[in-house]
Design a protein around this motif. Structure first.
Motif, PDB file in Angstrom:
ATOM      1  N   ALA A 116       0.840  -1.209   0.000  1.00 51.65           N
ATOM      2  CA  ALA A 116       0.000   0.000   0.000  1.00 51.65           C
ATOM      3  C   ALA A 116       0.869   1.251   0.000  1.00 51.65           C
ATOM      4  CB  ALA A 116      -0.967   0.005   1.173  1.00 51.65           C
ATOM      5  N   GLY A 117       1.949   1.211  -0.777  1.00 50.90           N
ATOM      6  CA  GLY A 117       2.867   2.332  -0.873  1.00 50.90           C
ATOM      7  C   GLY A 117       4.246   1.979  -0.330  1.00 50.90           C
ATOM      8  N   SER A 118       5.203   2.834  -0.622  1.00 50.91           N
ATOM      9  CA  SER A 118       6.584   2.573  -0.229  1.00 50.91           C
ATOM     10  C   SER A 118       7.040   3.399   0.970  1.00 50.91           C
ATOM     11  CB  SER A 118       7.515   2.875  -1.413  1.00 50.91           C
ATOM     12  OG  SER A 118       7.429   4.250  -1.790  1.00 50.91           O
ATOM     13  N   THR A 119       6.206   4.312   1.446  1.00 49.07           N
ATOM     14  CA  THR A 119       6.622   5.267   2.476  1.00 49.07           C
ATOM     15  C   THR A 119       7.049   4.592   3.771  1.00 49.07           C
ATOM     16  OG1 THR A 119       5.042   6.846   1.537  1.00 49.07           O
ATOM     17  CG2 THR A 119       5.976   7.381   3.673  1.00 49.07           C
ATOM     18  N   VAL A 120       6.254   3.632   4.246  1.00 52.65           N
ATOM     19  CA  VAL A 120       6.562   2.975   5.517  1.00 52.65           C
ATOM     20  C   VAL A 120       7.855   2.166   5.403  1.00 52.65           C
ATOM     21  CG1 VAL A 120       5.778   1.243   7.174  1.00 52.65           C
ATOM     22  CG2 VAL A 120       4.164   2.930   6.277  1.00 52.65           C
ATOM     23  N   ASP A 159       7.718   0.899  15.521  1.00 51.57           N
ATOM     24  CA  ASP A 159       6.302   0.979  15.169  1.00 51.57           C
ATOM     25  C   ASP A 159       5.609   2.094  15.944  1.00 51.57           C
ATOM     26  OD1 ASP A 159       4.393  -0.475  13.445  1.00 51.57           O
ATOM     27  OD2 ASP A 159       3.296  -0.812  15.320  1.00 51.57           O
ATOM     28  N   LYS A 160       5.982   2.280  17.205  1.00 53.17           N
ATOM     29  CA  LYS A 160       5.397   3.350  18.016  1.00 53.17           C
ATOM     30  C   LYS A 160       5.757   4.726  17.451  1.00 53.17           C
ATOM     31  CE  LYS A 160       5.251   5.040  22.808  1.00 53.17           C
ATOM     32  NZ  LYS A 160       5.755   4.814  24.203  1.00 53.17           N
ATOM     33  N   HIS A 161       7.022   4.890  17.121  1.00 54.78           N
ATOM     34  CA  HIS A 161       7.458   6.158  16.537  1.00 54.78           C
ATOM     35  C   HIS A 161       6.817   6.360  15.169  1.00 54.78           C
ATOM     36  CE1 HIS A 161      10.348   8.613  14.121  1.00 54.78           C
ATOM     37  NE2 HIS A 161      10.285   9.374  15.197  1.00 54.78           N
ATOM     38  N   LEU A 162       6.716   5.281  14.412  1.00 57.33           N
ATOM     39  CA  LEU A 162       6.109   5.346  13.085  1.00 57.33           C
ATOM     40  C   LEU A 162       4.650   5.800  13.168  1.00 57.33           C
ATOM     41  CD1 LEU A 162       6.299   4.624  10.004  1.00 57.33           C
ATOM     42  CD2 LEU A 162       5.578   2.316  10.656  1.00 57.33           C
ATOM     43  N   HIS A 163       3.937   5.344  14.192  1.00 59.11           N
ATOM     44  CA  HIS A 163       2.537   5.714  14.344  1.00 59.11           C
ATOM     45  C   HIS A 163       2.384   7.227  14.524  1.00 59.11           C
ATOM     46  CE1 HIS A 163      -1.603   4.769  16.376  1.00 59.11           C
ATOM     47  NE2 HIS A 163      -1.728   5.259  15.151  1.00 59.11           N
ATOM     48  N   CYS A 164       3.270   7.811  15.316  1.00 56.20           N
ATOM     49  CA  CYS A 164       3.223   9.269  15.507  1.00 56.20           C
ATOM     50  C   CYS A 164       3.481   9.998  14.194  1.00 56.20           C
ATOM     51  CB  CYS A 164       4.257   9.685  16.551  1.00 56.20           C
ATOM     52  SG  CYS A 164       3.969   9.017  18.208  1.00 56.20           S
ATOM     53  N   VAL A 165       4.476   9.524  13.459  1.00 55.64           N
ATOM     54  CA  VAL A 165       4.796  10.154  12.180  1.00 55.64           C
ATOM     55  C   VAL A 165       3.661   9.963  11.188  1.00 55.64           C
ATOM     56  CG1 VAL A 165       6.408  10.171  10.233  1.00 55.64           C
ATOM     57  CG2 VAL A 165       7.266   9.825  12.560  1.00 55.64           C
ATOM     58  N   ALA A 166       3.076   8.773  11.168  1.00 58.04           N
ATOM     59  CA  ALA A 166       2.006   8.479  10.221  1.00 58.04           C
ATOM     60  C   ALA A 166       0.783   9.354  10.465  1.00 58.04           C
ATOM     61  CB  ALA A 166       1.627   7.001  10.307  1.00 58.04           C
ATOM     62  N   ARG A 167       0.420   9.549  11.737  1.00 54.57           N
ATOM     63  CA  ARG A 167      -0.720  10.413  12.035  1.00 54.57           C
ATOM     64  C   ARG A 167      -0.436  11.853  11.626  1.00 54.57           C
ATOM     65  NH1 ARG A 167      -2.395   9.002  18.157  1.00 54.57           N
ATOM     66  NH2 ARG A 167      -0.120   9.091  18.356  1.00 54.57           N
ATOM     67  N   TRP A 171      -0.344   9.064   6.568  1.00 53.89           N
ATOM     68  CA  TRP A 171      -0.194   7.837   5.782  1.00 53.89           C
ATOM     69  C   TRP A 171      -0.277   6.596   6.675  1.00 53.89           C
ATOM     70  CZ3 TRP A 171       4.698   6.367   7.607  1.00 53.89           C
ATOM     71  CH2 TRP A 171       5.642   7.376   7.829  1.00 53.89           C
ATOM     72  N   GLU A 172      -1.424   6.476   7.390  1.00 53.50           N
ATOM     73  CA  GLU A 172      -1.644   5.331   8.270  1.00 53.50           C
ATOM     74  C   GLU A 172      -1.859   4.027   7.511  1.00 53.50           C
ATOM     75  OE1 GLU A 172      -3.215   8.257   8.675  1.00 53.50           O
ATOM     76  OE2 GLU A 172      -3.620   8.706  10.791  1.00 53.50           O
ATOM     77  N   ALA A 241      -2.607  -9.607   3.403  1.00 54.45           N
ATOM     78  CA  ALA A 241      -2.115 -10.983   3.265  1.00 54.45           C
ATOM     79  C   ALA A 241      -1.043 -11.362   4.276  1.00 54.45           C
ATOM     80  CB  ALA A 241      -1.587 -11.200   1.847  1.00 54.45           C
ATOM     81  N   VAL A 242      -0.657 -10.438   5.173  1.00 51.24           N
ATOM     82  CA  VAL A 242       0.338 -10.757   6.202  1.00 51.24           C
ATOM     83  C   VAL A 242      -0.247 -10.440   7.577  1.00 51.24           C
ATOM     84  CG1 VAL A 242       2.340 -10.433   4.719  1.00 51.24           C
ATOM     85  CG2 VAL A 242       1.426  -8.476   5.989  1.00 51.24           C
ATOM     86  N   SER A 243       0.214 -11.176   8.594  1.00 49.63           N
ATOM     87  CA  SER A 243      -0.344 -10.993   9.932  1.00 49.63           C
ATOM     88  C   SER A 243       0.592 -10.253  10.880  1.00 49.63           C
ATOM     89  CB  SER A 243      -0.701 -12.356  10.534  1.00 49.63           C
ATOM     90  OG  SER A 243       0.431 -13.201  10.548  1.00 49.63           O
ATOM     91  N   ARG A 244       1.831 -10.004  10.439  1.00 51.90           N
ATOM     92  CA  ARG A 244       2.737  -9.180  11.228  1.00 51.90           C
ATOM     93  C   ARG A 244       3.414  -8.191  10.288  1.00 51.90           C
ATOM     94  NH1 ARG A 244       5.625 -12.791  16.020  1.00 51.90           N
ATOM     95  NH2 ARG A 244       3.972 -14.378  16.191  1.00 51.90           N
ATOM     96  N   ALA A 245       3.524  -6.957  10.743  1.00 49.62           N
ATOM     97  CA  ALA A 245       4.135  -5.907   9.922  1.00 49.62           C
ATOM     98  C   ALA A 245       4.306  -4.656  10.762  1.00 49.62           C
ATOM     99  CB  ALA A 245       3.270  -5.600   8.695  1.00 49.62           C
ATOM    100  N   LEU A 246       5.189  -3.792  10.323  1.00 45.43           N
ATOM    101  CA  LEU A 246       5.278  -2.443  10.869  1.00 45.43           C
ATOM    102  C   LEU A 246       4.333  -1.575  10.066  1.00 45.43           C
ATOM    103  CD1 LEU A 246       9.153  -2.136  11.361  1.00 45.43           C
ATOM    104  CD2 LEU A 246       7.414  -2.869  13.019  1.00 45.43           C
ATOM    105  N   GLY A 247       3.646  -0.645  10.757  1.00 41.66           N
ATOM    106  CA  GLY A 247       2.639   0.158  10.079  1.00 41.66           C
ATOM    107  C   GLY A 247       1.295  -0.546  10.088  1.00 41.66           C
ATOM    108  N   ASP A 248       0.510  -0.348   9.015  1.00 45.71           N
ATOM    109  CA  ASP A 248      -0.838  -0.954   8.907  1.00 45.71           C
ATOM    110  C   ASP A 248      -1.686  -0.625  10.131  1.00 45.71           C
ATOM    111  OD1 ASP A 248      -0.630  -2.367   6.369  1.00 45.71           O
ATOM    112  OD2 ASP A 248       0.786  -3.688   7.376  1.00 45.71           O
TER     113      ASP A 248
END
Length: 430
Positions: A116-120, A159-167, A171-172, A241-248
């Motif tokens: 769903a994009g390359s940003t993450v 992932d925690k830091h990514l969530h802050c940046v994504a919000r 680009w959540e 299609a995956v059950s573990r990932a950073l982001g999403d």
């Protein structure tokens, strides 16, 4: 040392011709309904059709990125990646052969397969290692439990830091799988989050490989359903299609549940293997590789290629081409790490390789001429089809006839040019 040669393996003329000749036969297959998405949907009378862009191209992008380097303790490595049939390149990587300071004899490598994009994927490739090191748990004592804790905490903090940046950036939706290895003087640490995979070859055999995290795996499915989700058509809520990932982060909103208990978990599965003088090489690759080749076949193929090829970038390129010819429709990325015990160049293997390529050239010429005698057009696909059913001794183990297709294509065009020249000379005599 670290060098880069982006686009260094350009599409040869014969490959462009192959794409041109096969486009009509394969484009309808590759374009039709991939990923379950229709290209257009009727919205009702008087309304415009909603066109959903295909995630795939009409023809693959074959330019490759290649890098190589080494560590002072004897490790050599190479990276190869290619966009392939995907509409966008969403893979990223991180290669750090020496961490520096008191960890100067440690190395870190990782492949990030975005969706769903390359940003993450890009963001995590730049920050994951920093979060791991920031835990302060790694040191010269090389304590496996401390290092495992550092890897898990590093992923969760990323992932925690990514969530802050994504919000903040909005680009959540995107995410990335990660497969990483941390190599110390005594151990090889593997951290896997998603369906990219690592594989270690020791004494010519697969010694270890990570497990893919798929929604239909029993433990993964149990967590997904406990967090309020479902597994439909082997995907979370029929989509991911995956059950573990950073982001999403749209899959990480269940209340009163820890990050590791969400539908999509950012927690990696961490494994430790003690190093051995028999260690030969280690592979990190996205699912664009593993969807088309097994651990055992890839281990055998690379083991064979290292005996005839000194440039690890070329070995990576051959793996990428093999996966493409075996039907991979995804981005393809691979990092190949060679230990001091890796197979070395062999005069006998080089001789066998030369004999094989001579045999393939003669087979192509034989088939070409037979088709002419039969009054058929000896196009490339016809030659490849006949050759695929032939018994060819000495093909690379794990690779088969697909691994020599570039050689076959080159021989075909050489044969065609030879016949053109002969025809011109005959006509000139009159």
């Amino acid at each position: 040392m670290r060098t880069s040669r982006k686009g260094s393996v350009e599409m040869p003329a014969f490959m462009r011709q192959l794409v041109k000749e096969t486009e009509k036969r394969v484009s309808s297959f590759f374009k039709g309904g991939r990923g379950g998405a229709a290209e257009g949907e009727h919205q009702g009378e008087g309304e415009k059709e909603e066109v959903i862009p295909s995630p795939y191209l009409d023809r693959p992008v074959l330019d490759k990125l290649a890098e190589e380097g080494c560590a002072r303790w004897g490790l050599t490595y190479a990276l190869g990646s290619m966009q392939g049939w995907r509409a966008n390149m969403e893979d990223f990587h991180n290669c750090v052969p020496q961490l520096g300071g008191e960890l100067a004899d440690w190395s870190f490598f990782a492949v990030f397969d975005g969706h769903a994009g390359s940003t993450v994927a890009q963001h995590c490739s730049q920050h994951l290692l920093g979060h791991i090191l920031a835990t302060g748990r790694m040191g010269p004592d090389d304590d496996p439990e401390k290092v495992k804790g550092a890897l898990v905490e590093g992923f969760l903090q990323t992932d925690k830091h990514l969530h802050c940046v994504a919000r903040r950036e909005g680009w959540e939706r995107g995410g990335t799988t990660v497969v990483a290895t941390l190599i110390s003087p005594y151990y090889i640490y593997f951290a896997n989050c998603g369906d990219s995979r690592a594989m270690l070859c020791r004494s010519g055999q697969v010694r270890f490989s990570t497990e893919d995290h798929k929604p239909y795996s029993p433990l993964e499915k149990e967590r997904i359903e406990s967090a309020g989700g479902s597994v439909t058509i082997q995907r979370i809520n029929g989509s991911l299609a995956v059950s573990r990932a950073l982001g999403d982060f749209t899959y990480k909103g269940a209340e009163n549940r820890t990050p590791s208990q969400q539908m999509v978990s950012p927690e990696p599965e961490v494994c430790v293997v003690e190093r051995s003088p028999a260690d030969e090489f280690l592979v990190l690759a996205c699912d664009g590789v593993w969807d088309t080749i097994s651990n055992e076949d890839l281990c055998a193929f690379i083991h064979n290629r290292l005996r005839v090829c000194t440039d690890l970038r070329d070995v990576c390129t051959q793996v990428i081409d093999l996966c493409l010819y075996k039907g991979s429709l995804d981005n393809i990325s691979i990092i190949l790490l060679c230990f001091p015990g890796a197979p070395q160049l062999s005069a006998e293997a080089l001789h066998q390789e030369a004999e094989l390529e001579d045999l393939l050239e003669s087979k192509v010429a034989e088939i070409y001429n037979e088709l002419l005698v039969q009054g058929e057009e000896p196009d490339l696909l016809s030659v490849l089809t006949v050759l695929a059913s032939a018994v060819i001794p000495g093909l690379p183990p794990g690779g088969g006839i697909q691994s020599k297709r570039n050689c076959i294509i080159a021989a075909y065009y050489q044969q065609r040019e030879s016949h053109k020249t002969t025809t011109t000379n005959v006509l000139g005599a009159f």
